[in-house]
Design a protein around this motif. Sequence first.
Motif, mmCIF file in Angstrom:
data_model
loop_
_atom_site.group_PDB
_atom_site.id
_atom_site.type_symbol
_atom_site.label_atom_id
_atom_site.label_comp_id
_atom_site.label_asym_id
_atom_site.label_seq_id
_atom_site.Cartn_x
_atom_site.Cartn_y
_atom_site.Cartn_z
ATOM 1 N N SER A 175 0.115 -7.174 -4.905
ATOM 2 C CA SER A 175 0.072 -5.807 -4.372
ATOM 3 C C SER A 175 -1.240 -5.529 -3.649
ATOM 4 O O SER A 175 -1.253 -4.854 -2.610
ATOM 5 C CB SER A 175 0.281 -4.785 -5.495
ATOM 6 N N SER A 187 3.593 -6.511 -6.726
ATOM 7 C CA SER A 187 3.633 -6.802 -8.160
ATOM 8 C C SER A 187 4.572 -5.860 -8.891
ATOM 9 O O SER A 187 5.264 -6.257 -9.831
ATOM 10 C CB SER A 187 2.221 -6.701 -8.759
ATOM 11 N N GLN A 188 4.584 -4.593 -8.472
ATOM 12 C CA GLN A 188 5.473 -3.582 -9.046
ATOM 13 C C GLN A 188 6.057 -2.758 -7.906
ATOM 14 O O GLN A 188 5.385 -2.522 -6.899
ATOM 15 C CB GLN A 188 4.729 -2.656 -10.002
ATOM 16 N N SER A 189 7.291 -2.296 -8.094
ATOM 17 C CA SER A 189 7.928 -1.526 -7.031
ATOM 18 C C SER A 189 7.163 -0.239 -6.739
ATOM 19 O O SER A 189 7.103 0.210 -5.594
ATOM 20 C CB SER A 189 9.380 -1.214 -7.398
ATOM 21 N N ARG A 190 6.562 0.347 -7.756
ATOM 22 C CA ARG A 190 5.832 1.601 -7.554
ATOM 23 C C ARG A 190 4.579 1.406 -6.711
ATOM 24 O O ARG A 190 4.094 2.344 -6.077
ATOM 25 C CB ARG A 190 5.473 2.218 -8.906
ATOM 26 N N ASP A 191 4.062 0.185 -6.690
ATOM 27 C CA ASP A 191 2.874 -0.077 -5.878
ATOM 28 C C ASP A 191 3.148 0.170 -4.395
ATOM 29 O O ASP A 191 2.249 0.588 -3.657
ATOM 30 C CB ASP A 191 2.402 -1.522 -6.074
ATOM 31 N N ARG A 207 13.265 -0.420 -5.479
ATOM 32 C CA ARG A 207 13.391 -1.702 -6.182
ATOM 33 C C ARG A 207 14.036 -2.744 -5.288
ATOM 34 O O ARG A 207 13.635 -3.913 -5.295
ATOM 35 C CB ARG A 207 14.192 -1.509 -7.468
#
Length: 271
Positions: free
Chosen positions: A5, A90-94, A49
């Motif tokens: 990310s 790394s994470q969808s929220r990033d 996602r």
Amino acid sequence: MNGASREALAAARERLDALTDSTSVDAAQLADELAAVTALLDREVSLRRVLTDPAQAGEAKAELAQRLLGGQVSGESADLLAGMVRSRWSQSRDLVDALEELADTADLTAAQKAGTLDDVEDELFRFGRIVSSSTELRAALTDRSAAKAAKGELLRSLLGGRAKATTERLVTRLVTAPRGRSLESGLESLSKLAAERRERMVAVVTSAVPLSDVQKRRLGAALAKLYGRAMHLNLDVDPEVVGGIRVQVGDEVINGSLADRIEDAGRRLTS
């Protein structure tokens, strides 16, 4: 952010800078569009996602983003998102956090082009001080049960005609869509982004009485020499700092008498 990310955000920042360097790109419009995409992906969890699924080919995700946004935003915004979803996160929220930062950065870039970035920096700082000194105002702006429209109207009554349009837009987005951030941390993040636009660090200077222009110049020059970067001073007055001064740069706090600090500033300039 960390790992993939962080790298993806760095690449997105470079693409944004390349876009906004062009005189044909309206940075303020770009900011509004990126903010709208941020709100969309923050709301649509399943969509973000899909757009960050490492099992899907980057080009396929980019094509999906282009189809979704086609005709809804400018080509520059659509291309920017397409480039971002080609990267790994790394994470969808990033991805949403990164879009939010890019929206804010685009607005600050618009202010920089207009020659009002210094004013915006100062207004963000002063607004933060006003909020911290008024329990009622902070409660009204952070009330989760209050309608966004009501908060927006309150901010217009406070800032409309008194602050730069960029300041009003940034604060309104923060208040109406905090995305889990506290008002204080959000304002701090905006101040840091504003400083980075000028490759400057931010020093919060609290003194018992207002500093003179000469004192401000000498202190700013001394701090710049000490930290190796240009320094923007956010100035505050607190009568309880009797005869003294308090300087905070990031997590570091410098305390000392005003006379000693200014004298030291002079020594640093001549050394």
